[in-house]
Design a protein around this motif. Structure first.
Motif, short mmCIF file in Angstrom:
data_model
loop_
_atom_site.label_atom_id
_atom_site.label_comp_id
_atom_site.label_asym_id
_atom_site.label_seq_id
_atom_site.Cartn_x
_atom_site.Cartn_y
_atom_site.Cartn_z
N GLU A 309 -121.73 -39.33 -12.81
CA GLU A 309 -120.91 -39.54 -11.62
C GLU A 309 -120.93 -38.34 -10.69
N ILE A 310 -120.85 -37.15 -11.27
CA ILE A 310 -120.85 -35.93 -10.45
C ILE A 310 -122.23 -35.65 -9.89
N LYS A 311 -123.26 -35.96 -10.65
CA LYS A 311 -124.62 -35.81 -10.11
C LYS A 311 -124.79 -36.67 -8.86
N HIS A 312 -124.20 -37.86 -8.91
CA HIS A 312 -124.30 -38.78 -7.77
C HIS A 312 -123.42 -38.32 -6.61
N SER A 313 -122.15 -38.02 -6.90
CA SER A 313 -121.21 -37.73 -5.81
C SER A 313 -121.43 -36.36 -5.17
N LEU A 314 -121.82 -35.36 -5.97
CA LEU A 314 -122.00 -34.02 -5.41
C LEU A 314 -123.41 -33.76 -4.88
N LEU A 315 -124.41 -34.28 -5.60
CA LEU A 315 -125.79 -33.95 -5.25
C LEU A 315 -126.54 -35.10 -4.61
N GLY A 316 -125.96 -36.31 -4.65
CA GLY A 316 -126.63 -37.44 -4.03
C GLY A 316 -127.71 -38.07 -4.88
N VAL A 317 -127.70 -37.82 -6.21
CA VAL A 317 -128.67 -38.48 -7.08
C VAL A 317 -128.37 -39.98 -7.05
N LYS A 318 -129.38 -40.78 -6.81
CA LYS A 318 -129.18 -42.23 -6.67
C LYS A 318 -128.74 -42.85 -7.99
N ASN A 319 -127.79 -43.79 -7.90
CA ASN A 319 -127.35 -44.50 -9.09
C ASN A 319 -128.51 -45.26 -9.74
N GLU A 320 -129.41 -45.77 -8.88
CA GLU A 320 -130.56 -46.50 -9.42
C GLU A 320 -131.45 -45.59 -10.26
N THR A 321 -131.59 -44.34 -9.81
CA THR A 321 -132.38 -43.36 -10.56
C THR A 321 -131.76 -43.10 -11.93
N LEU A 322 -130.45 -42.91 -11.94
CA LEU A 322 -129.75 -42.61 -13.19
C LEU A 322 -129.80 -43.80 -14.14
N LYS A 323 -129.70 -45.02 -13.61
CA LYS A 323 -129.74 -46.21 -14.46
C LYS A 323 -131.13 -46.44 -15.04
N LYS A 324 -132.16 -46.29 -14.18
CA LYS A 324 -133.52 -46.61 -14.59
C LYS A 324 -134.15 -45.52 -15.45
N TYR A 325 -133.94 -44.25 -15.08
CA TYR A 325 -134.64 -43.17 -15.76
C TYR A 325 -133.73 -42.29 -16.62
N GLY A 326 -132.43 -42.29 -16.33
CA GLY A 326 -131.50 -41.45 -17.06
C GLY A 326 -131.37 -40.08 -16.43
N ALA A 327 -130.33 -39.34 -16.87
CA ALA A 327 -130.08 -38.00 -16.31
C ALA A 327 -131.13 -36.99 -16.76
N VAL A 328 -131.71 -37.22 -17.93
CA VAL A 328 -132.74 -36.31 -18.44
C VAL A 328 -134.10 -36.92 -18.10
N SER A 329 -134.52 -36.66 -16.88
CA SER A 329 -135.77 -37.25 -16.39
C SER A 329 -136.29 -36.42 -15.22
N SER A 330 -137.58 -36.58 -14.96
CA SER A 330 -138.17 -35.87 -13.82
C SER A 330 -137.59 -36.37 -12.51
N GLN A 331 -137.34 -37.68 -12.43
CA GLN A 331 -136.79 -38.25 -11.20
C GLN A 331 -135.41 -37.69 -10.89
N CYS A 332 -134.59 -37.53 -11.92
CA CYS A 332 -133.23 -37.02 -11.72
C CYS A 332 -133.24 -35.56 -11.27
N VAL A 333 -134.03 -34.71 -11.95
CA VAL A 333 -133.98 -33.29 -11.58
C VAL A 333 -134.59 -33.05 -10.21
N GLU A 334 -135.55 -33.86 -9.80
CA GLU A 334 -136.10 -33.71 -8.46
C GLU A 334 -135.05 -34.03 -7.41
N GLU A 335 -134.29 -35.10 -7.65
CA GLU A 335 -133.22 -35.44 -6.70
C GLU A 335 -132.08 -34.42 -6.75
N MET A 336 -131.81 -33.88 -7.92
CA MET A 336 -130.80 -32.82 -8.04
C MET A 336 -131.20 -31.59 -7.23
N ALA A 337 -132.47 -31.19 -7.36
CA ALA A 337 -132.94 -29.99 -6.65
C ALA A 337 -132.88 -30.20 -5.14
#
Length: 411
Positions: A309-337
């Motif tokens: 939730e905080i990754k999404h609300s603070l950093l703008g990580v897409k909910n679809e990214t978190l659902k499909k790939y999970g928080a521990v993924s290349s897609q998530c950390v790229e969006e976090m950065a």
């Protein structure tokens, strides 16, 4: 020259305090060509200290003691040395002034009491070594061909005193010239460095090359000792050529800097700003960086985004990214950065997300799986590590690995 290191204190003997003093002084003395023949830990007992000191005098030219210089009755180092050397204790005016000044400048909770002046007593003829970081001054005593150096126990005090007072004194006594270089490496193990260097390094008289493991990697220290400076430098240059030609890709500094120090220095030199977003490391990366004075010139801020939730609300990580790939993924950390760089308006950003353990792993993503994202010059990349060990090790290695990767991207 032969030396004995005598570490004094019940807290060290019983294991409550790690004996880092012995390690530090053994390495330092060895590096400048002094042979450490004995390393002893004894309790705060005058007879025990006296016996250990007597033994040291019989086999060594140099005796370094740490501990037992405090104000309490169990601090008996100076009393024991006075007995063995036949030099009675006497109050040293310089040492007394140090104690008085130290308490005058301390917070009101610290009260100067009469027993503090025990720290001004030293064997007759001792030269006082000032201590900028504590109440107990040290001392240097020369008797015939013996050198006795008395230092307080806390490492933050005695290591500073060694570099300020003692190292140059000892090098002058050796009547040798030294050339030294530290190579700070990351991304390669100590055993590999040592194995590869065996056949590479020539056998040069007076040259020692040693490796030292640390939290962020391995330090390779080259020391060249000779009768004149020109010869010492020439030999060091030969070693430098070999090390740089074979290990350049792993060397991030030749100035003894840590990874965080090197990273901050590079940001400053390039006029860039930095931010970070951390999940499994919980702010550890930011903590390492904020230990460095002057980091405020380049560090914009950090976010510990532990939940989705905080990754999404603070950093703008897409909910679809978190659902499909999970928080521990290349897609998530790229969006976090990317989100971190945008929200902190920084030129450079690092993100970290992983499974530190001991629980939470899966066959696909076992404990120790860590992804790191890197934002630099508008581009976002990632890397993945599988780090072994306990939770703290995974977190620490993740923070250091992320810095090493970003250094490679920027350089």
């Amino acid at each position: 020259m032969k030396a004995t290191i005598l570490c004094i204190g019940d807290e060290v003997l019983c294991g409550d305090v790690l004996n880092s003093n012995g390690t530090f002084f053994a390495k330092e003395l060895t590096e400048i060509g002094i042979e450490v023949v004995k390393h002893v830990v004894v309790s705060d007992d005058e007879d025990m200290v006296e016996g250990a000191f007597n033994d040291a005098v019989n086999i060594s030219d140099l005796i370094i003691t740490t501990g037992g210089l405090g104000p309490t009755l169990d601090d008996m180092t100076k009393e024991a040395i006075a007995k063995v050397t036949g030099r009675p204790l006497e109050e040293n005016a310089e040492a007394r002034h140090h104690v008085e000044t130290y308490f005058k400048n301390k917070e009101k909770d610290f009260v100067l009491t009469p027993n503090n002046f025990r720290q001004a007593l030293f064997p007759k003829g001792a030269k006082i070594l000032s201590n900028d970081r504590g109440t107990a001054p040290g001392a240097l005593l020369e008797i015939d061909d013996k050198m006795i150096i008395m230092l307080p126990g806390p490492p933050r005090e005695n290591t500073h005193m060694y570099n300020k007072h003692i190292k140059e004194y000892l090098m002058n006594k050796l009547n040798k010239f030294f050339a030294v270089k530290d190579y700070m490496t990351a991304g390669i193990g100590e055993s590999e460095i040592e194995y590869r260097m065996r056949d590479l390094l020539p056998d040069l008289d007076g040259v020692n090359v040693n490796t030292y493991f640390n939290d962020s990697g391995v330090k390779v220290k080259a020391v060249s000792k000779a009768d004149n400076l020109k010869h010492a430098v020439e030999n060091l240059d030969k070693i430098d050529d070999i090390i740089m030609n074979n290990f350049k890709e792993y060397i991030y500094s030749v100035k003894g800097e840590t990874l965080p120090q090197k990273f901050v220095a590079l940001l400053k030199s390039m006029g860039l700003t930095f931010s970070c977003a951390e999940s499994c490391t919980g702010g550890l990366l930011a903590s390492y960086l904020t230990e460095i004075p002057g980091v405020s010139e380049v560090f914009m801020g950090s976010a510990v985004t532990y939940t989705n939730e905080i990754k999404h609300s603070l950093l703008g990580v897409k909910n679809e990214t978190l659902k499909k790939y999970g928080a521990v993924s290349s897609q998530c950390v790229e969006e976090m950065a990317l989100g971190c760089a945008e929200r902190f308006n920084s030129d450079v950003a690092i993100s970290i997300s992983g499974i530190a353990g001991p629980d939470g792993g899966t066959p696909e993503k076992p404990v120790g799986t860590v992804y790191m994202g890197f934002y630099y010059k508008g581009e976002v990349t990632y890397t993945k590590y599988n780090i072994t060990g306990e939770r703290k090790r995974v977190q620490m290695r993740s923070a250091y690995y992320s810095l090493n990767n970003m250094l490679k991207i920027m350089q």
